[in-house]
Each structure stands twice: as C-alpha cells, then as structure tokens.
Design a protein around this motif. Structure first.
Motif, PDB file in Angstrom:
ATOM      1  N   HIS A 170       0.826  -1.200   0.000  1.00 47.75           N
ATOM      2  CA  HIS A 170       0.000   0.000   0.000  1.00 47.75           C
ATOM      3  C   HIS A 170       0.868   1.261   0.000  1.00 47.75           C
ATOM      4  O   HIS A 170       0.365   2.364  -0.019  1.00 47.75           O
ATOM      5  CB  HIS A 170      -0.969  -0.005   1.189  1.00 47.75           C
ATOM      6  CG  HIS A 170      -0.281  -0.147   2.511  1.00 47.75           C
ATOM      7  ND1 HIS A 170       0.249  -1.345   2.927  1.00 47.75           N
ATOM      8  CD2 HIS A 170      -0.011   0.752   3.474  1.00 47.75           C
ATOM      9  CE1 HIS A 170       0.805  -1.180   4.110  1.00 47.75           C
ATOM     10  NE2 HIS A 170       0.661   0.085   4.464  1.00 47.75           N
ATOM     11  N   HIS A 171       2.200   1.094   0.028  1.00 49.63           N
ATOM     12  CA  HIS A 171       3.150   2.192  -0.125  1.00 49.63           C
ATOM     13  C   HIS A 171       4.372   1.675  -0.879  1.00 49.63           C
ATOM     14  O   HIS A 171       4.561   0.471  -1.012  1.00 49.63           O
ATOM     15  CB  HIS A 171       3.542   2.786   1.234  1.00 49.63           C
ATOM     16  CG  HIS A 171       4.249   1.823   2.138  1.00 49.63           C
ATOM     17  ND1 HIS A 171       3.580   0.916   2.924  1.00 49.63           N
ATOM     18  CD2 HIS A 171       5.565   1.620   2.375  1.00 49.63           C
ATOM     19  CE1 HIS A 171       4.456   0.194   3.606  1.00 49.63           C
ATOM     20  NE2 HIS A 171       5.659   0.598   3.289  1.00 49.63           N
TER      21      HIS A 171
ATOM     22  N   HIS B  22      -1.693   0.148  -9.252  1.00 48.51           N
ATOM     23  CA  HIS B  22      -1.765   1.273 -10.191  1.00 48.51           C
ATOM     24  C   HIS B  22      -0.948   2.463  -9.693  1.00 48.51           C
ATOM     25  O   HIS B  22      -0.232   3.110 -10.469  1.00 48.51           O
ATOM     26  CB  HIS B  22      -3.219   1.686 -10.430  1.00 48.51           C
ATOM     27  CG  HIS B  22      -4.091   0.543 -10.814  1.00 48.51           C
ATOM     28  ND1 HIS B  22      -5.396   0.449 -10.408  1.00 48.51           N
ATOM     29  CD2 HIS B  22      -3.853  -0.576 -11.552  1.00 48.51           C
ATOM     30  CE1 HIS B  22      -5.920  -0.667 -10.870  1.00 48.51           C
ATOM     31  NE2 HIS B  22      -5.005  -1.308 -11.564  1.00 48.51           N
ATOM     32  N   ASP B  23      -1.030   2.750  -8.400  1.00 51.31           N
ATOM     33  CA  ASP B  23      -0.251   3.842  -7.818  1.00 51.31           C
ATOM     34  C   ASP B  23       1.249   3.554  -7.938  1.00 51.31           C
ATOM     35  O   ASP B  23       2.048   4.457  -8.189  1.00 51.31           O
ATOM     36  CB  ASP B  23      -0.609   4.055  -6.351  1.00 51.31           C
ATOM     37  CG  ASP B  23      -2.044   4.521  -6.144  1.00 51.31           C
ATOM     38  OD1 ASP B  23      -2.732   4.863  -7.133  1.00 51.31           O
ATOM     39  OD2 ASP B  23      -2.486   4.524  -4.975  1.00 51.31           O
ATOM     40  N   ALA B  24       1.638   2.299  -7.764  1.00 47.77           N
ATOM     41  CA  ALA B  24       3.046   1.911  -7.858  1.00 47.77           C
ATOM     42  C   ALA B  24       3.577   2.097  -9.281  1.00 47.77           C
ATOM     43  O   ALA B  24       4.702   2.561  -9.469  1.00 47.77           O
ATOM     44  CB  ALA B  24       3.226   0.467  -7.413  1.00 47.77           C
ATOM     45  N   ILE B  25       2.783   1.738 -10.271  1.00 45.07           N
ATOM     46  CA  ILE B  25       3.199   1.930 -11.667  1.00 45.07           C
ATOM     47  C   ILE B  25       3.415   3.421 -11.932  1.00 45.07           C
ATOM     48  O   ILE B  25       4.458   3.832 -12.461  1.00 45.07           O
ATOM     49  CB  ILE B  25       2.152   1.345 -12.640  1.00 45.07           C
ATOM     50  CG1 ILE B  25       2.139  -0.175 -12.539  1.00 45.07           C
ATOM     51  CG2 ILE B  25       2.442   1.794 -14.079  1.00 45.07           C
ATOM     52  CD1 ILE B  25       0.980  -0.833 -13.276  1.00 45.07           C
TER      53      ILE B  25
ATOM     54  N   TRP C  31      -5.413   4.711  -5.506  1.00 41.97           N
ATOM     55  CA  TRP C  31      -6.213   5.907  -5.750  1.00 41.97           C
ATOM     56  C   TRP C  31      -6.410   6.097  -7.249  1.00 41.97           C
ATOM     57  O   TRP C  31      -7.423   6.609  -7.695  1.00 41.97           O
ATOM     58  CB  TRP C  31      -5.510   7.140  -5.171  1.00 41.97           C
ATOM     59  CG  TRP C  31      -5.551   7.189  -3.681  1.00 41.97           C
ATOM     60  CD1 TRP C  31      -4.674   6.601  -2.823  1.00 41.97           C
ATOM     61  CD2 TRP C  31      -6.522   7.838  -2.875  1.00 41.97           C
ATOM     62  NE1 TRP C  31      -5.042   6.863  -1.532  1.00 41.97           N
ATOM     63  CE2 TRP C  31      -6.175   7.624  -1.535  1.00 41.97           C
ATOM     64  CE3 TRP C  31      -7.649   8.597  -3.158  1.00 41.97           C
ATOM     65  CZ2 TRP C  31      -6.906   8.136  -0.479  1.00 41.97           C
ATOM     66  CZ3 TRP C  31      -8.376   9.110  -2.103  1.00 41.97           C
ATOM     67  CH2 TRP C  31      -8.004   8.871  -0.776  1.00 41.97           C
ATOM     68  N   LEU C  32      -5.406   5.696  -8.012  1.00 43.31           N
ATOM     69  CA  LEU C  32      -5.444   5.851  -9.461  1.00 43.31           C
ATOM     70  C   LEU C  32      -6.070   4.634 -10.123  1.00 43.31           C
ATOM     71  O   LEU C  32      -6.032   3.529  -9.574  1.00 43.31           O
ATOM     72  CB  LEU C  32      -4.025   6.045 -10.007  1.00 43.31           C
ATOM     73  CG  LEU C  32      -3.284   7.274  -9.494  1.00 43.31           C
ATOM     74  CD1 LEU C  32      -1.825   7.208  -9.891  1.00 43.31           C
ATOM     75  CD2 LEU C  32      -3.938   8.535 -10.023  1.00 43.31           C
TER      76      LEU C  32
ATOM     77  N   ALA D  71      -2.619   5.025 -14.759  1.00 41.79           N
ATOM     78  CA  ALA D  71      -1.242   4.532 -14.626  1.00 41.79           C
ATOM     79  C   ALA D  71      -0.649   4.214 -15.994  1.00 41.79           C
ATOM     80  O   ALA D  71       0.504   4.566 -16.279  1.00 41.79           O
ATOM     81  CB  ALA D  71      -1.223   3.292 -13.736  1.00 41.79           C
ATOM     82  N   LEU D  72      -1.413   3.566 -16.833  1.00 43.51           N
ATOM     83  CA  LEU D  72      -0.913   3.212 -18.166  1.00 43.51           C
ATOM     84  C   LEU D  72      -0.713   4.452 -19.036  1.00 43.51           C
ATOM     85  O   LEU D  72       0.242   4.515 -19.814  1.00 43.51           O
ATOM     86  CB  LEU D  72      -1.857   2.219 -18.834  1.00 43.51           C
ATOM     87  CG  LEU D  72      -1.936   0.857 -18.154  1.00 43.51           C
ATOM     88  CD1 LEU D  72      -2.962  -0.034 -18.842  1.00 43.51           C
ATOM     89  CD2 LEU D  72      -0.572   0.185 -18.103  1.00 43.51           C
ATOM     90  N   GLU D  73      -1.584   5.441 -18.892  1.00 46.20           N
ATOM     91  CA  GLU D  73      -1.424   6.693 -19.643  1.00 46.20           C
ATOM     92  C   GLU D  73      -0.107   7.377 -19.266  1.00 46.20           C
ATOM     93  O   GLU D  73       0.608   7.891 -20.124  1.00 46.20           O
ATOM     94  CB  GLU D  73      -2.599   7.624 -19.363  1.00 46.20           C
ATOM     95  CG  GLU D  73      -2.533   8.926 -20.138  1.00 46.20           C
ATOM     96  CD  GLU D  73      -3.732   9.823 -19.847  1.00 46.20           C
ATOM     97  OE1 GLU D  73      -3.541  11.054 -19.874  1.00 46.20           O
ATOM     98  OE2 GLU D  73      -4.834   9.305 -19.584  1.00 46.20           O
TER      99      GLU D  73
END
Length: 122
Positions: free
Chosen positions: A34-35, A60-63, A91-92, A97-99
């Motif tokens: 989560h972080h 998604h946030d990690a990417i 959150w994302l 993320a892919l964009e």
C-alpha cells in the motif's frame, strides 16, 4: 515488485533480472504494497532487509510513481513488473497509470508471481 506477498520465487526472479544488466543499464527497483519503498542500494544490490512490506496492494499507484522515479531520461524505459496482478487500494485507475507510462515512453512487461486462481475456489 509487489511485495505484499513477496516470497523466495519473487526475489529469485528479481536477482536473475539484476544479473543480466550491463554497465550501460539504469535500474530503479521499488517494492510496493500500500506504499512504495526503494529497494536498490547505490551499488545495485537488492535491500532484502526492507522486505516484505505486507499489507494491501496499490498496483496502479506503484506503476505511476515508478514512472515518475525514472526521471527525464530521454531513452525509452522498460518496467518489469513482478506482481500477482491484484490491486486492492490504489487511488489511481489502471488507465491513469498506463497513460503515464505511455507519455513517458515506458513499456511495462508484467511477470505474474504468486498467482492463485481465484476461480478454482468459487
């Protein structure tokens, strides 16, 4: 590398990838649950004492954040994503993320580790 449930196979895969790098290659290795946590030392070694992170997974946030960590290198980037593929707290969205990866000219190569077929238990 999703480290919420990182095991020996995930670490072994990461070490094998590191062994194939050349001096011209640039590497940033992050672990995430989560972080995010930076897992590469200045000498390129994986800081296994920082694992596992445990908890839920913000894939998604990690990417998105990993693309930001890569900086402004003009060369195309490659993200090797070691994950079980599940996102539970980002959150994302996947699209956001892919964009970000597309804008930064980063190719994402997912490697599924620790996958359990949830359909089998239904």
């Amino acid at each position: 590398m999703s480290t919420a449930q990182a095991g020996p196979a995930t670490l072994s895969t990461a070490n094998a990838l590191l062994a194939g790098l050349t001096p011209k290659d640039r590497l940033t290795l992050v672990g995430f649950s989560h972080h995010l946590r930076l897992l590469t030392a200045a000498n390129g070694a994986i800081q296994t004492d920082l694992l596992p992170l445990g908890g839920t997974t913000a894939l998604h946030d990690a990417i998105f954040t990993s693309v930001l960590l890569a900086g402004d290198d003009p060369r195309p980037g490659l993200m090797i994503l070691l994950t079980d593929g599940f996102d539970s707290v980002s959150w994302l969205t996947a699209s956001q993320a892919l964009e970000m990866a597309v804008r930064a000219d980063v190719v994402i190569y997912p490697v599924v580790t620790g996958y359990q077929d949830l359909r089998a238990s239904q």
